[in-house]
Design a protein around this motif. Structure first.
Motif, PDB file in Angstrom:
ATOM      1  N   SER A 197       0.832  -1.210   0.000  1.00 60.61           N
ATOM      2  CA  SER A 197       0.000   0.000   0.000  1.00 60.61           C
ATOM      3  C   SER A 197       0.864   1.256   0.000  1.00 60.61           C
ATOM      4  CB  SER A 197      -0.941  -0.001   1.205  1.00 60.61           C
ATOM      5  OG  SER A 197      -0.196  -0.200   2.390  1.00 60.61           O
ATOM      6  N   SER A 198       2.083   1.152   0.545  1.00 60.59           N
ATOM      7  CA  SER A 198       2.988   2.305   0.536  1.00 60.59           C
ATOM      8  C   SER A 198       3.748   2.409  -0.783  1.00 60.59           C
ATOM      9  CB  SER A 198       3.976   2.204   1.701  1.00 60.59           C
ATOM     10  OG  SER A 198       3.283   2.330   2.922  1.00 60.59           O
ATOM     11  N   VAL A 199       4.028   1.270  -1.408  1.00 59.57           N
ATOM     12  CA  VAL A 199       4.651   1.310  -2.737  1.00 59.57           C
ATOM     13  C   VAL A 199       3.802   2.165  -3.678  1.00 59.57           C
ATOM     14  CG1 VAL A 199       5.182  -0.085  -4.783  1.00 59.57           C
ATOM     15  CG2 VAL A 199       5.881  -0.882  -2.505  1.00 59.57           C
ATOM     16  N   ALA A 200       2.480   2.048  -3.519  1.00 55.68           N
ATOM     17  CA  ALA A 200       1.570   2.828  -4.372  1.00 55.68           C
ATOM     18  C   ALA A 200       1.721   4.328  -4.143  1.00 55.68           C
ATOM     19  CB  ALA A 200       0.127   2.397  -4.115  1.00 55.68           C
ATOM     20  N   LEU A 201       2.168   4.717  -2.956  1.00 58.52           N
ATOM     21  CA  LEU A 201       2.336   6.145  -2.638  1.00 58.52           C
ATOM     22  C   LEU A 201       3.694   6.683  -3.098  1.00 58.52           C
ATOM     23  CD1 LEU A 201       0.931   6.023   1.034  1.00 58.52           C
ATOM     24  CD2 LEU A 201      -0.286   6.740  -1.038  1.00 58.52           C
ATOM     25  N   LEU A 202       4.546   5.787  -3.598  1.00 57.62           N
ATOM     26  CA  LEU A 202       5.921   6.179  -3.933  1.00 57.62           C
ATOM     27  C   LEU A 202       6.192   6.086  -5.437  1.00 57.62           C
ATOM     28  CD1 LEU A 202       7.650   4.386  -0.907  1.00 57.62           C
ATOM     29  CD2 LEU A 202       7.416   6.861  -1.242  1.00 57.62           C
ATOM     30  N   GLN A 203       5.127   6.241  -6.216  1.00 49.79           N
ATOM     31  CA  GLN A 203       5.283   6.211  -7.670  1.00 49.79           C
ATOM     32  C   GLN A 203       5.575   7.618  -8.205  1.00 49.79           C
ATOM     33  OE1 GLN A 203       5.193   3.117  -9.267  1.00 49.79           O
ATOM     34  NE2 GLN A 203       5.181   2.560  -7.091  1.00 49.79           N
ATOM     35  N   ASP A 204       6.202   7.677  -9.376  1.00 48.60           N
ATOM     36  CA  ASP A 204       6.431   8.934 -10.116  1.00 48.60           C
ATOM     37  C   ASP A 204       7.219   9.958  -9.294  1.00 48.60           C
ATOM     38  OD1 ASP A 204       4.888   7.919 -12.272  1.00 48.60           O
ATOM     39  OD2 ASP A 204       3.060   8.458 -11.180  1.00 48.60           O
ATOM     40  N   LEU A 205       8.227   9.495  -8.593  1.00 47.45           N
ATOM     41  CA  LEU A 205       9.050  10.402  -7.779  1.00 47.45           C
ATOM     42  C   LEU A 205      10.178  10.998  -8.601  1.00 47.45           C
ATOM     43  CD1 LEU A 205       9.452   8.242  -4.548  1.00 47.45           C
ATOM     44  CD2 LEU A 205       8.258  10.441  -4.698  1.00 47.45           C
ATOM     45  N   ASP A 206      10.468  12.270  -8.331  1.00 49.81           N
ATOM     46  CA  ASP A 206      11.714  12.843  -8.838  1.00 49.81           C
ATOM     47  C   ASP A 206      12.886  12.360  -7.998  1.00 49.81           C
ATOM     48  OD1 ASP A 206      10.534  14.190 -10.880  1.00 49.81           O
ATOM     49  OD2 ASP A 206      10.410  16.109  -9.820  1.00 49.81           O
TER      50      ASP A 206
END
Ligand SMILES: [Zn+2]
Ligand SMILES: [Zn+2]
Ligand SMILES: [Zn+2]
Length: 274
Positions: A197-206
């Motif tokens: 569920s946290s991996v989903a919050l860590l997408q498309d990061l600079d």
């Protein structure tokens, strides 16, 4: 004591205050090549950073080295603090937060989960004693807690200093800790496991800032190989590793890392888009 602080303005940037593991680098009494190196990037104070947000400076954790870190960077003002977890290397500089309530003229806002709040109330009990709160300003830390993860806010985004901040639940061995996402930058220290569920919050990061302790596996931190694998899986544009022990020489490690991955170092400045 002056009534208004002298400080640089961080703008939309973050500064790594400390990038070292709990002992710091050099470790006391250690004669290893990293601890005796004269490369300043092999000098790592305890893990912390500070960000410039629209309404002020947000400190992430208060390391035991907090005072020297802020003096070193010319940062004379902190407007709010957010905590990742309750371990000593992230918390025990808290007494040095006294001066900021004095500068603010009001209690310093502290964002953390219930467990961190309970620890702070036990360890720094004098700060919550009504008699000591009657001391002149600056005598004890004056803090106002804003609880993360309570029934109202869950772990959804919270508003801090005019910015949206997303708490990221992480595993740190058997401990539950929080990373944070600020725009396209995420800070995930003290972890060796990222729930789906946290991996989903860590997408498309600079920029991903990720725990990376040493070569060998560890019970509560990512090893170098695990950190590289995790960064590959999350796919940020740039990865900066932190919470680094004396096992990893700065230059030698960076030469061997894949493109777009590097060890952070104390004083490193990174832009933070909002
Ligand atoms: Zn730590
Ligand atoms: Zn050493
Ligand atoms: Zn920890």
């Amino acid at each position: 004591m002056p009534d208004s602080p002298v400080s640089i303005d961080l703008g939309n940037q973050l500064v790594f205050l400390g990038t070292g593991t709990s002992h710091g680098v050099p470790a006391i009494g250690c004669g290893c090549p990293t601890c005796t190196s004269d490369n300043p990037r092999n000098r790592r104070t305890r893990c912390s950073l500070v960000l410039g947000l629209p309404e002020g400076h947000l400190l992430v954790d208060s390391a035991p080295d907090l005072r020297t870190q802020l003096l070193r960077e010319g940062i004379g003002m902190v407007h709010a603090v957010v905590y990742t977890h309750e371990h000593a290397d992230h918390l025990f500089g808290l007494d040095d937060l006294r001066i900021f309530a004095h500068y603010l003229g009001s209690d310093l806002p502290v964002y953390c989960d219930r467990q961190v709040q309970d620890r702070i109330r036990r360890v720094f009990d004098y700060a919550f004693d009504p008699a000591s709160r009657a001391y002149p300003a600056g005598g004890v830390p004056r803090l106002t807690f804003r609880t993360i993860g309570d029934g109202q806010s869950g772990n959804g985004p919270i508003r801090i200093l005019g910015a949206e901040v997303v708490p990221i639940p992480l595993q740190h061995g058997r401990y539950d800790v929080l990373g944070y996402r600020f725009g396209d930058v995420a800070y995930c220290t003290d972890t060796n496991g990222i729930p789906a569920s946290s991996v989903a919050l860590l997408q498309d990061l600079d920029v991903l800032i990720l725990d990376c302790l040493r070569q060998r596996p560890h019970a509560t931190h990512f090893s170098l190989d695990e950190a590289i694998e995790t960064a590959r899986r999350l796919g940020p544009k740039r990865t900066l590793f932190t919470h680094v022990s004396h096992d990893l020489d700065h230059d030698a490690t960076n030469r061997a890392l894949p493109p777009n991955m590097e060890l952070a170092y104390d004083g490193l400045i990174v832009p933070v888009g909002q």
